[in-house]
Design a protein around this motif. Structure first.
Motif, PDB file in Angstrom:
ATOM      1  N   ALA A 170       0.846  -1.190   0.000  1.00 12.81           N
ATOM      2  CA  ALA A 170       0.000   0.000   0.000  1.00 12.81           C
ATOM      3  C   ALA A 170       0.877   1.234   0.000  1.00 12.81           C
ATOM      4  O   ALA A 170       2.031   1.198   0.426  1.00 12.81           O
ATOM      5  CB  ALA A 170      -0.921   0.012   1.221  1.00 12.81           C
TER       6      ALA A 170
ATOM      7  N   ASP B 108      -3.250   3.822  -2.564  1.00  9.58           N
ATOM      8  CA  ASP B 108      -3.316   2.742  -3.541  1.00  9.58           C
ATOM      9  C   ASP B 108      -2.927   1.446  -2.831  1.00  9.58           C
ATOM     10  O   ASP B 108      -2.133   1.471  -1.885  1.00  9.58           O
ATOM     11  CB  ASP B 108      -2.366   3.022  -4.708  1.00  9.58           C
ATOM     12  CG  ASP B 108      -2.534   2.049  -5.853  1.00  9.58           C
ATOM     13  OD1 ASP B 108      -1.571   1.873  -6.623  1.00  9.58           O
ATOM     14  OD2 ASP B 108      -3.619   1.437  -5.985  1.00  9.58           O
ATOM     15  N   TYR B 109      -3.497   0.336  -3.307  1.00  9.13           N
ATOM     16  CA  TYR B 109      -3.269  -0.953  -2.668  1.00  9.13           C
ATOM     17  C   TYR B 109      -3.036  -2.025  -3.721  1.00  9.13           C
ATOM     18  O   TYR B 109      -3.590  -1.965  -4.823  1.00  9.13           O
ATOM     19  CB  TYR B 109      -4.492  -1.375  -1.837  1.00  9.13           C
ATOM     20  CG  TYR B 109      -4.862  -0.422  -0.738  1.00  9.13           C
ATOM     21  CD1 TYR B 109      -5.694   0.664  -0.978  1.00  9.13           C
ATOM     22  CD2 TYR B 109      -4.381  -0.613   0.560  1.00  9.13           C
ATOM     23  CE1 TYR B 109      -6.038   1.540   0.028  1.00  9.13           C
ATOM     24  CE2 TYR B 109      -4.727   0.259   1.575  1.00  9.13           C
ATOM     25  CZ  TYR B 109      -5.557   1.335   1.302  1.00  9.13           C
ATOM     26  OH  TYR B 109      -5.892   2.200   2.319  1.00  9.13           O
TER      27      TYR B 109
ATOM     28  N   ASP C 290      -3.898  -5.609  -5.161  1.00  7.67           N
ATOM     29  CA  ASP C 290      -5.229  -6.214  -5.228  1.00  7.67           C
ATOM     30  C   ASP C 290      -5.521  -7.184  -4.087  1.00  7.67           C
ATOM     31  O   ASP C 290      -6.652  -7.260  -3.601  1.00  7.67           O
ATOM     32  CB  ASP C 290      -5.394  -6.949  -6.564  1.00  7.67           C
ATOM     33  CG  ASP C 290      -5.587  -5.991  -7.724  1.00  7.67           C
ATOM     34  OD1 ASP C 290      -5.506  -6.461  -8.891  1.00  7.67           O
ATOM     35  OD2 ASP C 290      -5.812  -4.794  -7.489  1.00  7.67           O
TER      36      ASP C 290
ATOM     37  N   LYS D 249      -6.872  -5.249  -0.961  1.00 10.23           N
ATOM     38  CA  LYS D 249      -7.961  -4.274  -1.085  1.00 10.23           C
ATOM     39  C   LYS D 249      -9.184  -4.751  -0.314  1.00 10.23           C
ATOM     40  O   LYS D 249      -9.587  -5.901  -0.404  1.00 10.23           O
ATOM     41  CB  LYS D 249      -8.311  -4.060  -2.554  1.00 10.23           C
ATOM     42  CG  LYS D 249      -7.318  -3.194  -3.309  1.00 10.23           C
ATOM     43  CD  LYS D 249      -7.731  -2.986  -4.759  1.00 10.23           C
ATOM     44  CE  LYS D 249      -6.719  -2.126  -5.486  1.00 10.23           C
ATOM     45  NZ  LYS D 249      -7.036  -1.978  -6.930  1.00 10.23           N
TER      46      LYS D 249
END
Length: 124
Positions: free
Chosen positions: A49, A59-60, A62, A65
């Motif tokens: 992240a 933002d992470y 997938d 998330k």
């Protein structure tokens, strides 16, 4: 000199939660984007992240998330990683890192400063 010190790792059962912290010193924290990476045994260090300087964008990867949340407190020079619904595959050493880039970065290149890491172990 710049120091990033992670804490909050430990042993937790699958489905549990942990909150990692990374305390920064020796730099103007609010000028830096921050990231979390992890490295499992025998694997490459991978992006988890990232968050921009203000905390207004993140933002992470997938796989985390909806389970992990990155946040920061510029008054405390600290970035956090709240990890919920942990899975055994989340077991790794977690590292925080600082980048002077103004854009969100997923790659290790561009992160100038790194912490020493904190172990997270998720048991089944």
């Amino acid at each position: 000199q710049v120091q990033l010190v992670e804490s909050g790792g430990g042993l937790v059962q699958a489905g549990g939660s942990l909150r990692l912290s990374c305390a920064a010193s020796g730099l103007t924290f609010s000028n830096y984007g921050m990231g979390w990476f992890r490295q499992a045994p025998g694997k490459e260090r991978e992006f988890v992240a990232t968050i921009n300087w203000s905390g207004g964008a993140s933002d992470y990867t997938d796989s985390v998330k909806g389970r992990f949340t990155i946040s920061r407190d510029n008054a405390k020079n600290t970035v956090y990683l709240q990890m919920n619904s942990l899975k055994t595959e989340d077991t790794a050493v977690f590292y925080c890192a600082a980048t002077f880039s103004t854009i969100l970065r997923r790659t290790r290149i561009g992160y100038k400063y790194w912490g020493q890491g904190t172990q997270v172990t998720v048991s089944s």
